[in-house]
Motif scaffolding. Sequence first.
Motif, PDB file in Angstrom:
ATOM      1  N   GLN A 163      -0.036  12.689  -8.631  1.00 28.41           N
ATOM      2  CA  GLN A 163      -0.593  13.970  -8.222  1.00 28.41           C
ATOM      3  C   GLN A 163       0.264  15.119  -8.741  1.00 28.41           C
ATOM      4  O   GLN A 163      -0.257  16.152  -9.191  1.00 28.41           O
ATOM      5  CB  GLN A 163      -0.694  14.033  -6.703  1.00 28.41           C
ATOM      6  CG  GLN A 163      -1.315  15.320  -6.165  1.00 28.41           C
ATOM      7  CD  GLN A 163      -2.771  15.483  -6.542  1.00 28.41           C
ATOM      8  OE1 GLN A 163      -3.558  14.544  -6.379  1.00 28.41           O
ATOM      9  NE2 GLN A 163      -3.147  16.656  -7.051  1.00 28.41           N
ATOM     10  N   LYS A 173      -4.512   5.111  -3.689  1.00 32.81           N
ATOM     11  CA  LYS A 173      -4.344   5.489  -2.280  1.00 32.81           C
ATOM     12  C   LYS A 173      -5.231   4.686  -1.341  1.00 32.81           C
ATOM     13  O   LYS A 173      -5.061   4.751  -0.120  1.00 32.81           O
ATOM     14  CB  LYS A 173      -4.638   6.980  -2.094  1.00 32.81           C
ATOM     15  CG  LYS A 173      -3.538   7.899  -2.597  1.00 32.81           C
ATOM     16  CD  LYS A 173      -3.870   9.346  -2.287  1.00 32.81           C
ATOM     17  CE  LYS A 173      -2.734  10.277  -2.675  1.00 32.81           C
ATOM     18  NZ  LYS A 173      -3.035  11.697  -2.363  1.00 32.81           N
ATOM     19  N   GLN A 174      -6.183   3.941  -1.897  1.00 30.79           N
ATOM     20  CA  GLN A 174      -7.121   3.212  -1.053  1.00 30.79           C
ATOM     21  C   GLN A 174      -6.384   2.121  -0.273  1.00 30.79           C
ATOM     22  O   GLN A 174      -5.789   1.212  -0.862  1.00 30.79           O
ATOM     23  CB  GLN A 174      -8.221   2.588  -1.907  1.00 30.79           C
ATOM     24  CG  GLN A 174      -9.280   1.877  -1.094  1.00 30.79           C
ATOM     25  CD  GLN A 174     -10.386   1.327  -1.986  1.00 30.79           C
ATOM     26  OE1 GLN A 174     -10.427   1.602  -3.183  1.00 30.79           O
ATOM     27  NE2 GLN A 174     -11.284   0.558  -1.398  1.00 30.79           N
ATOM     28  N   LYS A 208       0.921   4.154  -2.767  1.00 29.02           N
ATOM     29  CA  LYS A 208       0.645   5.530  -2.360  1.00 29.02           C
ATOM     30  C   LYS A 208       1.735   6.471  -2.859  1.00 29.02           C
ATOM     31  O   LYS A 208       1.444   7.608  -3.268  1.00 29.02           O
ATOM     32  CB  LYS A 208       0.550   5.603  -0.834  1.00 29.02           C
ATOM     33  CG  LYS A 208       0.196   6.992  -0.324  1.00 29.02           C
ATOM     34  CD  LYS A 208       0.065   7.003   1.196  1.00 29.02           C
ATOM     35  CE  LYS A 208      -0.279   8.407   1.695  1.00 29.02           C
ATOM     36  NZ  LYS A 208      -0.377   8.461   3.177  1.00 29.02           N
ATOM     37  N   SER A 209       2.954   6.011  -2.869  1.00 29.08           N
ATOM     38  CA  SER A 209       4.055   6.822  -3.393  1.00 29.08           C
ATOM     39  C   SER A 209       3.859   7.113  -4.878  1.00 29.08           C
ATOM     40  O   SER A 209       4.085   8.237  -5.348  1.00 29.08           O
ATOM     41  CB  SER A 209       5.382   6.109  -3.160  1.00 29.08           C
ATOM     42  OG  SER A 209       6.462   6.842  -3.728  1.00 29.08           O
ATOM     43  N   ALA A 216       0.964   7.165  -6.326  1.00 32.08           N
ATOM     44  CA  ALA A 216      -0.178   8.084  -6.396  1.00 32.08           C
ATOM     45  C   ALA A 216       0.265   9.524  -6.165  1.00 32.08           C
ATOM     46  O   ALA A 216      -0.233  10.458  -6.820  1.00 32.08           O
ATOM     47  CB  ALA A 216      -1.231   7.685  -5.372  1.00 32.08           C
ATOM     48  N   GLU A 217       1.195   9.732  -5.247  1.00 30.00           N
ATOM     49  CA  GLU A 217       1.707  11.083  -5.009  1.00 30.00           C
ATOM     50  C   GLU A 217       2.479  11.597  -6.222  1.00 30.00           C
ATOM     51  O   GLU A 217       2.418  12.794  -6.545  1.00 30.00           O
ATOM     52  CB  GLU A 217       2.596  11.062  -3.760  1.00 30.00           C
ATOM     53  CG  GLU A 217       1.810  10.825  -2.473  1.00 30.00           C
ATOM     54  CD  GLU A 217       2.710  10.616  -1.268  1.00 30.00           C
ATOM     55  OE1 GLU A 217       3.945  10.498  -1.479  1.00 30.00           O
ATOM     56  OE2 GLU A 217       2.193  10.573  -0.131  1.00 30.00           O
ATOM     57  N   ILE A 257      -5.630   8.195  -8.848  1.00 33.00           N
ATOM     58  CA  ILE A 257      -4.942   8.553  -7.596  1.00 33.00           C
ATOM     59  C   ILE A 257      -5.723   8.059  -6.391  1.00 33.00           C
ATOM     60  O   ILE A 257      -5.162   7.480  -5.443  1.00 33.00           O
ATOM     61  CB  ILE A 257      -4.729  10.078  -7.527  1.00 33.00           C
ATOM     62  CG1 ILE A 257      -3.704  10.519  -8.592  1.00 33.00           C
ATOM     63  CG2 ILE A 257      -4.267  10.506  -6.141  1.00 33.00           C
ATOM     64  CD1 ILE A 257      -3.625  12.011  -8.786  1.00 33.00           C
ATOM     65  N   ASP A 308       0.834  -1.209   0.000  1.00 34.44           N
ATOM     66  CA  ASP A 308       0.000   0.000   0.000  1.00 34.44           C
ATOM     67  C   ASP A 308       0.869   1.259   0.000  1.00 34.44           C
ATOM     68  O   ASP A 308       0.544   2.253  -0.671  1.00 34.44           O
ATOM     69  CB  ASP A 308      -0.921   0.008   1.213  1.00 34.44           C
ATOM     70  CG  ASP A 308      -2.061  -0.998   1.082  1.00 34.44           C
ATOM     71  OD1 ASP A 308      -2.194  -1.579  -0.020  1.00 34.44           O
ATOM     72  OD2 ASP A 308      -2.795  -1.183   2.067  1.00 34.44           O
TER      73      ASP A 308
END
Length: 401
Positions: free
Chosen positions: A115, A300-301, A108-109, A111-112, A296, A104
């Motif tokens: 972004q 991030k979920q 998430k990295s 996803a950032e 994204i 996860d």
Amino acid sequence: MRIATANAYDNTIAHLQKRQQELAESQVRLTSNKRVLRASDDPTAAARAERALAAAQRAQVSQRAVDASRNAMTLAESALGDAVDMLQAVRDSLVAAGNATYTDAERKSIAEQLQQYRDQLLSIANRSDGAGTYLFSGQGTLGQPFVDAPGGVQYRGVGGAASVASDEALPMTVDGHYAWMTAPSGNGVFETRAVTSLGSAWIDAGRVTDPAAILDRGYDIDFSVTGGTTTWSIQRRNPDGTPDGAPVTGTYESGKAIEIDGMSFTISGAPADGDRFSIEPSTGSLSVFDVLDRVIAGLKQPGAGSGQVTQTVNDGLRDVDSLLVRMQSVRSAVGDTLNRADAVSDRLGETELQAKTERSNAEDLDLVEGISDFQTRQTGYDAALKTYAQVQRLSLFQYLG
């Protein structure tokens, strides 16, 4: 006939002044290289020259408008190139996010990172030409055409494109709504969606097998697991959402294509009892920013299952590919505009040259003829001066004295 001395002097001086004036006019024509200095010199030639001057000035004004369009389109083409490169980077990151071994935190990295790409794309979409006009503002906007609102990025411009004020219809801006907000969803004909996915199943983008059999309908694909056997049921929907006929059923096999009404799609993984997927007609409503926001959020979920992650990645790749096709299409159109601007510029240059040539033919002086005329008048003026000098000495008072 009696000729007085004063009368002879007056006539001689009048002739001298006339020759001097003619010599001066000849000199002015020679130094200005103009045969027609006033309309009275040659009314017909003066009218031709005036029409040619007006045509040349119109060509110059149109050329300035073409230059303005070319500069704006050059900047727009560069911006679209940057957007294509950025979307390609987004696609590469999505491919990496599909790694089944990622945690996860690693997703998430990514996803950032996405972004940051999203923010850069928003900056590109709001890029200006340096003179207060936004490249993707369409027919005009009071501020930046793309606004990052709480519900997602919104387009505040007016659809279409502003054109230069000339006879040539060349754009000064690009329709940002078309370029950034209206790519076709799904595979361009229909869109597959995961509605409820409790298991590890995911659906691909699908493909068209028979264009003539495609219906303007929605489809619900429901799964049922009983006694270790998984079956699917496809229910057609009318445009108002009501069922259309009896459902089509079959036994589920992971990775095996399912076909209905000219469409083929594949569901892989292990669906849970009650899982639902759907098929919807494709629409031209795919936004660059909405796609990135969905991806994204999906990455991030926390605690997302393998099916959910795979679905997020595959939907993202499908949508990004559609966005890339749209961006490249708009970029090609801008490139065609640049080529057209070059052609218009060449034509205006020829028109201006033709007008200047026509004006030159109408009013310019033949230098050989002008030099010859000047020398002839100069010789005549010299002769008149010498004659006057001789006549001046023939006064009666000289003899009486």
